[in-house]
Design an enzyme around this catalytic site. Structure first.
Site, PDB file in Angstrom:
ATOM      1  N   ALA A 102       4.385   4.157   2.948  1.00 37.99           N
ATOM      2  CA  ALA A 102       3.992   2.903   2.309  1.00 37.99           C
ATOM      3  C   ALA A 102       4.180   1.769   3.304  1.00 37.99           C
ATOM      4  CB  ALA A 102       4.812   2.662   1.043  1.00 37.99           C
ATOM      5  N   LYS A 103       3.605   0.623   2.994  1.00 38.48           N
ATOM      6  CA  LYS A 103       3.784  -0.560   3.841  1.00 38.48           C
ATOM      7  C   LYS A 103       3.418  -1.794   3.028  1.00 38.48           C
ATOM      8  CE  LYS A 103       4.996  -1.400   8.195  1.00 38.48           C
ATOM      9  NZ  LYS A 103       6.052  -0.666   8.916  1.00 38.48           N
ATOM     10  N   GLY A 104       3.987  -2.928   3.400  1.00 36.43           N
ATOM     11  CA  GLY A 104       3.686  -4.172   2.707  1.00 36.43           C
ATOM     12  C   GLY A 104       3.562  -5.322   3.681  1.00 36.43           C
ATOM     13  N   VAL A 128       0.841  -1.184   0.000  1.00 35.27           N
ATOM     14  CA  VAL A 128       0.000   0.000   0.000  1.00 35.27           C
ATOM     15  C   VAL A 128       0.880   1.239   0.000  1.00 35.27           C
ATOM     16  CG1 VAL A 128      -1.723   1.334   1.281  1.00 35.27           C
ATOM     17  CG2 VAL A 128      -1.876  -1.167   1.215  1.00 35.27           C
TER      18      VAL A 128
END
Length: 436
Positions: free
Chosen positions: A125-127, A80
Site C-alpha cells: 500500500a502507499k499514500g 492505494v
C-alpha cells in the site's frame, strides 16, 4: 474562493524539476513493465498476473483545512492498496507537491513486491498528499495530517493497512496519525502506523533501518563480485534519512564517500567527504548547500563520477537511459523507490553494471516496521542490538535467495526479486480463490 497554496517559486530550482527528471516515464508504466518481464517465469501462476496490474483499492480524498489566516485550503490525498493477498497493506505516506495518483499506485505496487521478496506477511500500500510541507505552518500541517487520517480511516487499521513515514513525513506525522485514528476508534491503537516515536510504541532502530539495509545489501553485492567496501569510492544521491545513514555506514566501514547530492546542492571531494560533518551541516542548515568540505558540481556531472558504488536515494525516475550511458559505477544500490527506469536497467546490464534493486536494497525500513508492528501487538519490545541482528539476518537471507535465482535463471537481480515476489503473491491469490 480558496485554493491550494501556490508552490514556492524556489521549489523547482532547489527540489523539483531540475533536481528530478521531468522526462521520466510515469512510474506506474515502469512497474507494469517490470511485472511483464517476469511473465515467462511464473508457470501456472501466469493466469493470475493481471491481478498485479490492477490495484485492489484506490481512495482519493479531499483534505480541506482552515489555514492560520482564516481561509480554507483544499489538498488532494490518496491511499492505494495494491494487494492484500498476503496480509494487511503496508507502505508509507508521502507529503510532496508533486504527488500524483499514478506515482502512489506505482509505489504501492513496489511495496507489494518488496514485502513479498523479503518474506514479510504484508501486502502493498502507499499514500500521499499533494502538499509542500515547507509551505504550511506546523499547525496547518497537523490539521492536514488529522483530516487526511480521518478521511482514509475507513480503510486503514492494524489488521487492514498500516501506514509509515515516507518523503516529507516523519515520526511526529505518525504520532498524529495514530492519535487521530485512536480518537476516532475510542481506544489507543499503536499498531495502526509504524515509524512512531519510541514513547508511543515505536521501535528502536527504525530511523536508521532503511539506510542500514542499503548498506547491508551493498556489502553483500560487493562480496558476490569480489568488491570490498573498504577503500571503495561511493556516490550518494539524496542525503536524508536513507542516503545520509547509508553514507555514514559506508564511511564507518572504511569506504570513501566522494560525492553527495540533495535538493540544495551537489558536492564532490575526490579525497573523501567528511560524512559526519556533512550530516551535522545538513541538520543545522536544512541541506548540503554551503557545506565547505566539498566543491559544487552540476547534477548531470554527478552521474558520471568514477566510483564503485552509486546509491540513488532520492525519488523515482532518476536513472534514465541517457544517464545510464554515463554512469561509471560497478554497482548501483537503489536506496529510493523506482529510481531506475526499465530502459535504463537494460543499458546498465549491457554495460555490466550490477543493479541491486529497490525492492531488496531499501527493504530495511519495512522490515523494522514489521518488527515494530509485532512488538506493538505483544507489548514487548526488543533492544536495538536485537533489532539490528534480526534485520541483518533477514536482509542477507533475502539477498542470497534473490542472487541464487538470478544465477540459476541468468536474469538481473531485479527480475529475480520479482520472480520470487510475484510467485509468492500470486500463489496466495490462487490459494485464496475469488470471492464471491
Amino acid at each position: 474562493m480558496s485554493t491550494q497554496p501556490a508552490r514556492p517559486a524556489s521549489f523547482d530550482k532547489l527540489g523539483g524539476l531540475s533536481y528530478l527528471n521531468p522526462a521520466a516515464p510515469e512510474p506506474w508504466s515502469s512497474f507494469v513493465e517490470q511485472i511483464e518481464r517476469v511473465r515467462p517465469y511464473l508457470g501456472s501462476l501466469e493466469r493470475w498476473i493481471e491481478t498485479l496490474k490492477h490495484p485492489k483499492r484506490t481512495l482519493i480524498v479531499d483534505v480541506p483545512i482552515e489555514r492560520d489566516d482564516g481561509t480554507v485550503a483544499h489538498y488532494e490525498g490518496y491511499r492505494v492498496q495494491h494487494s492484500l493477498s498476503r496480509g494487511p497493506g503496508k507502505g508509507g505516506v508521502r507529503f510532496h507537491p508533486d504527488v500524483t495518483l499514478n506515482e502512489v499506485m506505482a509505489l504501492a505496487g513496489w511495496m507489494t513486491i518488496k514485502n513479498a521478496a523479503v518474506g514479510l506477511p504484508f501486502g502493498g500500500a502507499k499514500g500521499g498528499i499533494r502538499v509542500d510541507p515547507a509551505s504550511v505552518s506546523k499547525g496547518e500541517l497537523q490539521r492536514i495530517t488529522r483530516r487526511y487520517t480521518s478521511e482514509i480511516g475507513v480503510i486503514i487499521g492494524p489488521n487492514k493497512d498500516i501506514p509509515a513515514p515516507d518523503v516529507g513525513t516523519n515520526a511526529m506525522t505518525m504520532a498524529v496519525m495514530m492519535d487521530t485514528y485512536s480518537m476516532n476508534r475510542g481506544g489507543t491503537a499503536t499498531g495502526v502506523v509504524t515509524g512512531k516515536p519510541i514513547a508511543l510504541g515505536g521501535s528502536l532502530g527504525r530511523q536508521e533501518a532503511t539506510g542500514r539495509g542499503v548498506f547491508i545489501t551493498a556489502r553483500e553485492a560487493g562480496r558476490s563480485i569480489g568488491l570490498p567496501i573498504e577503500g571503495a569510492r561511493v556516490v550518494v544521491q539524496g542525503f536524508g534519512n536513507v542516503g545520509g545513514i547509508a553514507a555514514r555506514l559506508f564511511h564507518e566501514a572504511g569506504a570513501r564517500v566522494i560525492a553527495v547530492a540533495d535538493h540544495t546542492a551537489t558536492l564532490v571531494n575526490e579525497g573523501g567527504i567528511d560524512v559526519p560533518a556533512a550530516l551535522a551541516h545538513t541538520a543545522a542548515n536544512g541541506g548540503l548547500a554551503g557545506f565547505a568540505g566539498a566543491a559544487a558540481i552540476d547534477i548531470e556531472d554527478f552521474w558520471q563520477l568514477g566510483c564503485e558504488f552509486l546509491v540513488p536515494a532520492a525519488l523515482e525516475g532518476q536513472i534514465t537511459p541517457q544517464r545510464a550511458e554515463r554512469i561509471r559505477a560497478r554497482v548501483v544500490v537503489e536506496g529510493a523507490n523506482g529510481p531506475t527506469t526499465p530502459a535504463a536497467d537494460d543499458v546498465l546490464r549491457a554495460r555490466n553494471v550490477l543493479v541491486v534493486p529497490d525492492v531488496i536494497a531499501n527493504a530495511g525500513g519495512v522490515t523494522v516496521s514489521y518488527f515494530e508492528w509485532v512488538q506493538d501487538f505483544s507489548s514487548f519490545f526488543w533492544s536495538e542490538e536485537e533489532i539490528n541482528e534480526r534485520l541483518e539476518r533477514i536482509m542477507i537471507n533475502a539477498f542470497n535467495a534473490i542472487s541464487h535465482v538470478a544465477t540459476e535463471k541468468q536474469v538481473p537481480l531485479r527480475t529475480a526479486a520479482f520472480i520470487i515476489a510475484c510467485s509468492r503473491v500470486l500463489e496466495a491469490r490462487a490459494e485464496r480463490g475469488l470471492y464471491p
